[in-house]
Design a protein around this motif. Structure first.
Motif, PDB file in Angstrom:
ATOM      1  N   ALA A 169      19.581  12.264  12.490  1.00  0.00           N
ATOM      2  CA  ALA A 169      19.817  11.939  11.079  1.00  0.00           C
ATOM      3  C   ALA A 169      18.532  11.935  10.267  1.00  0.00           C
ATOM      4  CB  ALA A 169      20.509  10.584  10.955  1.00  0.00           C
ATOM      5  N   PHE A 170      17.386  11.859  10.933  1.00  0.00           N
ATOM      6  CA  PHE A 170      16.129  11.817  10.178  1.00  0.00           C
ATOM      7  C   PHE A 170      15.028  12.693  10.765  1.00  0.00           C
ATOM      8  CE2 PHE A 170      16.333   8.035  12.912  1.00  0.00           C
ATOM      9  CZ  PHE A 170      15.207   8.205  13.697  1.00  0.00           C
ATOM     10  N   THR A 171      15.362  13.541  11.714  1.00  0.00           N
ATOM     11  CA  THR A 171      14.355  14.452  12.250  1.00  0.00           C
ATOM     12  C   THR A 171      14.761  15.887  11.986  1.00  0.00           C
ATOM     13  OG1 THR A 171      15.428  14.419  14.411  1.00  0.00           O
ATOM     14  CG2 THR A 171      13.605  12.898  14.096  1.00  0.00           C
ATOM     15  N   LYS A 172      13.775  16.710  11.773  1.00  0.00           N
ATOM     16  CA  LYS A 172      14.059  18.130  11.560  1.00  0.00           C
ATOM     17  C   LYS A 172      14.150  18.832  12.903  1.00  0.00           C
ATOM     18  CE  LYS A 172       9.237  19.468  11.130  1.00  0.00           C
ATOM     19  NZ  LYS A 172       8.216  20.032  10.326  1.00  0.00           N
ATOM     20  N   HIS A 173      14.811  19.952  12.895  1.00  0.00           N
ATOM     21  CA  HIS A 173      14.860  20.765  14.100  1.00  0.00           C
ATOM     22  C   HIS A 173      13.612  21.632  14.095  1.00  0.00           C
ATOM     23  CE1 HIS A 173      16.106  23.367  17.309  1.00  0.00           C
ATOM     24  NE2 HIS A 173      15.959  24.407  16.521  1.00  0.00           N
ATOM     25  N   ALA A 174      12.717  21.357  15.002  1.00  0.00           N
ATOM     26  CA  ALA A 174      11.485  22.137  15.100  1.00  0.00           C
ATOM     27  C   ALA A 174      11.775  23.424  15.859  1.00  0.00           C
ATOM     28  CB  ALA A 174      10.407  21.337  15.806  1.00  0.00           C
ATOM     29  N   VAL A 175      11.439  24.520  15.239  1.00  0.00           N
ATOM     30  CA  VAL A 175      11.631  25.808  15.877  1.00  0.00           C
ATOM     31  C   VAL A 175      10.506  26.009  16.888  1.00  0.00           C
ATOM     32  CG1 VAL A 175      11.786  28.293  15.490  1.00  0.00           C
ATOM     33  CG2 VAL A 175      12.729  26.711  13.797  1.00  0.00           C
ATOM     34  N   THR A 176      10.887  26.301  18.108  1.00  0.00           N
ATOM     35  CA  THR A 176       9.887  26.534  19.144  1.00  0.00           C
ATOM     36  C   THR A 176       9.355  27.959  19.016  1.00  0.00           C
ATOM     37  OG1 THR A 176      11.488  27.356  20.746  1.00  0.00           O
ATOM     38  CG2 THR A 176      11.094  24.955  20.712  1.00  0.00           C
ATOM     39  N   PRO A 177       8.175  28.228  19.568  1.00  0.00           N
ATOM     40  CA  PRO A 177       7.661  29.610  19.539  1.00  0.00           C
ATOM     41  C   PRO A 177       8.630  30.596  20.182  1.00  0.00           C
ATOM     42  CG  PRO A 177       5.922  28.090  20.193  1.00  0.00           C
ATOM     43  CD  PRO A 177       7.201  27.294  20.132  1.00  0.00           C
ATOM     44  N   GLU A 178       9.303  30.159  21.237  1.00  0.00           N
ATOM     45  CA  GLU A 178      10.262  31.039  21.903  1.00  0.00           C
ATOM     46  C   GLU A 178      11.420  31.391  20.966  1.00  0.00           C
ATOM     47  OE1 GLU A 178       9.165  28.098  23.258  1.00  0.00           O
ATOM     48  OE2 GLU A 178       7.787  28.973  24.719  1.00  0.00           O
TER      49      GLU A 178
END
Length: 191
Positions: A169-178
């Motif tokens: 609810a309060f964190t973004k989805h961090a895109v991994t290098p992969e």
């Protein structure tokens, strides 16, 4: 309290969406001003100042939305090593001891700063410049919205610590290098 948090989030999302049009307007004014200046050798300080005002509106009014989306500047290299619970405690401490005091001080001084400019009808010192008070009032409005968003974020962190809210609810989805590489490969296969 989660209802209050959702209302604040919706307010800042709505404002950020509306103010995104100010960015488009600023780009169009900038391009039009440059074309006229270089093709007709004419220009106006008012056109330059309106670009600054629109940029200020985007920055001041969309910053709370950036905080809400968890896209603000932080030191993930350090905090990423901690458990989610410790990260949430660090967020809470940061909001309470850094974000809120700074925003409250700026708001405390920003309100009279903007109101005095409004009361006096302050004009830009540039020839052909605009009134100044809208830009000065943006400081108070922007930091008031940031305080509200800070309250919302604190509510969400406390709810998480109580087990009433998921961290998504309060964190973004961090895109991994992969994931980035896979997205690039998929885009190349489509073309």
């Amino acid at each position: 309290m989660l209802f209050v948090s959702r209302a604040i989030d919706k307010l800042n999302d709505t404002i950020a969406t509306a103010v995104s049009w100010a960015l488009l307007l600023a780009v169009l004014i900038c391009a039009g001003n440059a074309l006229i200046r270089y093709s007709l050798n004419m220009s106006s300080n008012a056109w330059l100042e309106i670009q600054w005002y629109l940029f200020a509106a985007v920055f001041m009014l969309a910053s709370p939305h950036t905080l809400r989306r968890d896209e603000h500047v932080r030191i993930d290299v350090v905090t990423g090593r901690f458990s989610r619970r410790t990260q949430v405690w660090l967020d809470l401490l940061g909001f309470v001891f850094f974000l809120m005091p700074v925003c409250l001080v700026i708001l405390y001084y920003g309100i009279p700063f903007g109101l005095e400019s409004l009361r006096s009808g302050e004009m830009s010192s540039n020839s052909g410049g605009l009134i100044v008070w809208p830009a000065k009032l943006l400081v108070a409005v922007g930091f008031a919205l940031m305080i509200l968003q800070g309250v919302s974020e604190m509510i969400k962190r406390v709810a998480y610590l109580q087990g009433r809210l998921d961290a998504s609810a309060f964190t973004k989805h961090a895109v991994t290098p992969e994931e980035e590489i896979a997205a690039i490969k998929n885009a190349n296969h489509l073309t």
